[in-house]
Design a protein around this motif. Structure first.
Motif, PDB file in Angstrom:
ATOM      1  N   SER A  79      -7.773   3.955  -3.863  1.00 61.42           N
ATOM      2  CA  SER A  79      -8.557   4.581  -4.930  1.00 61.42           C
ATOM      3  C   SER A  79      -8.057   4.251  -6.325  1.00 61.42           C
ATOM      4  O   SER A  79      -8.814   4.350  -7.296  1.00 61.42           O
ATOM      5  CB  SER A  79      -8.583   6.103  -4.736  1.00 61.42           C
ATOM      6  OG  SER A  79      -7.278   6.645  -4.788  1.00 61.42           O
ATOM      7  N   SER A  80      -6.795   3.847  -6.461  1.00 62.93           N
ATOM      8  CA  SER A  80      -6.258   3.501  -7.779  1.00 62.93           C
ATOM      9  C   SER A  80      -6.535   2.045  -8.148  1.00 62.93           C
ATOM     10  O   SER A  80      -6.218   1.611  -9.254  1.00 62.93           O
ATOM     11  CB  SER A  80      -4.744   3.757  -7.812  1.00 62.93           C
ATOM     12  OG  SER A  80      -4.051   2.879  -6.937  1.00 62.93           O
ATOM     13  N   HIS A  81      -7.134   1.297  -7.241  1.00 62.90           N
ATOM     14  CA  HIS A  81      -7.415  -0.120  -7.498  1.00 62.90           C
ATOM     15  C   HIS A  81      -8.626  -0.250  -8.416  1.00 62.90           C
ATOM     16  O   HIS A  81      -9.605   0.470  -8.273  1.00 62.90           O
ATOM     17  CB  HIS A  81      -7.695  -0.837  -6.165  1.00 62.90           C
ATOM     18  CG  HIS A  81      -7.637  -2.323  -6.256  1.00 62.90           C
ATOM     19  ND1 HIS A  81      -8.606  -3.069  -6.889  1.00 62.90           N
ATOM     20  CD2 HIS A  81      -6.729  -3.221  -5.788  1.00 62.90           C
ATOM     21  CE1 HIS A  81      -8.301  -4.359  -6.809  1.00 62.90           C
ATOM     22  NE2 HIS A  81      -7.160  -4.464  -6.146  1.00 62.90           N
ATOM     23  N   PRO A  82      -8.584  -1.174  -9.370  1.00 63.13           N
ATOM     24  CA  PRO A  82      -9.771  -1.381 -10.215  1.00 63.13           C
ATOM     25  C   PRO A  82     -10.960  -1.853  -9.389  1.00 63.13           C
ATOM     26  O   PRO A  82     -10.801  -2.412  -8.307  1.00 63.13           O
ATOM     27  CB  PRO A  82      -9.315  -2.446 -11.220  1.00 63.13           C
ATOM     28  CG  PRO A  82      -8.105  -3.075 -10.620  1.00 63.13           C
ATOM     29  CD  PRO A  82      -7.468  -2.051  -9.749  1.00 63.13           C
ATOM     30  N   SER A  83     -12.151  -1.627  -9.931  1.00 58.62           N
ATOM     31  CA  SER A  83     -13.361  -1.932  -9.176  1.00 58.62           C
ATOM     32  C   SER A  83     -13.615  -3.431  -9.051  1.00 58.62           C
ATOM     33  O   SER A  83     -14.403  -3.848  -8.202  1.00 58.62           O
ATOM     34  CB  SER A  83     -14.573  -1.258  -9.829  1.00 58.62           C
ATOM     35  OG  SER A  83     -14.721  -1.693 -11.171  1.00 58.62           O
TER      36      SER A  83
END
Length: 268
Positions: free
Chosen positions: A228-232
């Protein structure tokens, strides 16, 4: 006809319905790919399971680490933690049918015609696609035939390095960690399973699993969640979908045929 890959649900049913309305999803024509972690932490895990199961052939879901945690709790291997929101499933009258359905989900789904592969966390950088498919099939067979035994030795961070010489139990533990828990590897390909921050904040000794220089070239585009902390945005051939729906973020869908992203607020 469109195939939509949808990020981690974590029991967020209302945002899912809102997203499907936004997409004008037609179960008679379209297909949903769920990246796993259907359950836990969100408010309505029971009805998420019921809904996804009810979609039948219109939906494909791979297993995530929270789905496996539910199975382990149900079999007495793990206990509910203070953050878990699984009790409603465990108390449900259709509990056994739902858990049996969940345990039969694969670890990865490959669609050669679309040129895309679905997995919860990733494919280890030292695996070919053929290696990953073989290990996924082995785990699927183990989960359907030896579920409780497998759950009893599934947990643990070792071995952290892939080798064809691993014993069956160690091989399966490494593979389940790679498929459902992996975010980072060290330069030698060993797994680092504790740090879960964004790549921009990672220690220099760690690389996202997809960024190792000697990563095997795969003839497919990988769609994954879990992070969830990964950029889109990522890099060509790798598509992240988890936008932290259960933590106040968004719920996203990636339309494979048009290579477009869609999302709605994760707020209930």
């Amino acid at each position: 006809m469109t195939t939509y890959a949808i990020g981690d649900l974590h029991g967020c049913l209302t945002p899912l319905h809102r997203l499907l309305d936004h997409l004008a999803f037609d179960p008679n024509a379209d297909t949903l790919w769920f990246v796993g972690d259907l359950v836990n932490r969100g408010p309505d895990s029971l009805n998420v399971l019921r809904f996804v199961r009810s979609l039948g052939d219109s939906a494909i879901s791979v297993l995530g680490n929270h789905d496996l945690h539910l199975l382990a709790v149900a079999h007495g291997i793990r206990k509910n933690s203070g953050k878990d929101t699984l009790q409603e499933i465990l108390d449900a009258p259709d509990r056994d049918e739902l858990l049996h359905w969940l345990a039969a989900r694969p670890l990865m789904h490959v669609d050669k015609a679309l040129g895309h592969t679905l997995v919860h966390a990733g494919i280890h950088p030292h695996w070919t696609l053929q290696n990953a498919q073989k290990l996924s099939a082995e785990l699927h067979l183990t989960l359907t035939r030896e579920l409780e035994d497998f759950l009893s030795y599934m947990y643990g961070n070792t071995p952290d390095q892939w080798s064809k010489k691993l014993s069956p139990k160690k091989r399966r533990r490494f593979a389940i960690n790679a498929f459902t828990r992996m975010r980072y590897c060290r330069s030698d390909g060993s797994l680092e399973l504790d740090f879960n921050g964004a790549p921009a904040r990672a220690p220099e000794s760690l690389l996202p699993w997809y960024a190792l220089p000697d990563r095997k070239s795969l003839p497919t585009t990988l769609i994954f969640g879990h992070w969830s902390s990964h950029p889109s945005l990522c890099r060509p051939g790798v598509i992240p979908t988890d936008r932290g729906c259960a933590w106040g973020g968004d719920l996203a869908a990636y339309a494979i045929e048009t290579a477009t992203s869609h999302w709605v607020s994760g707020q209930a």
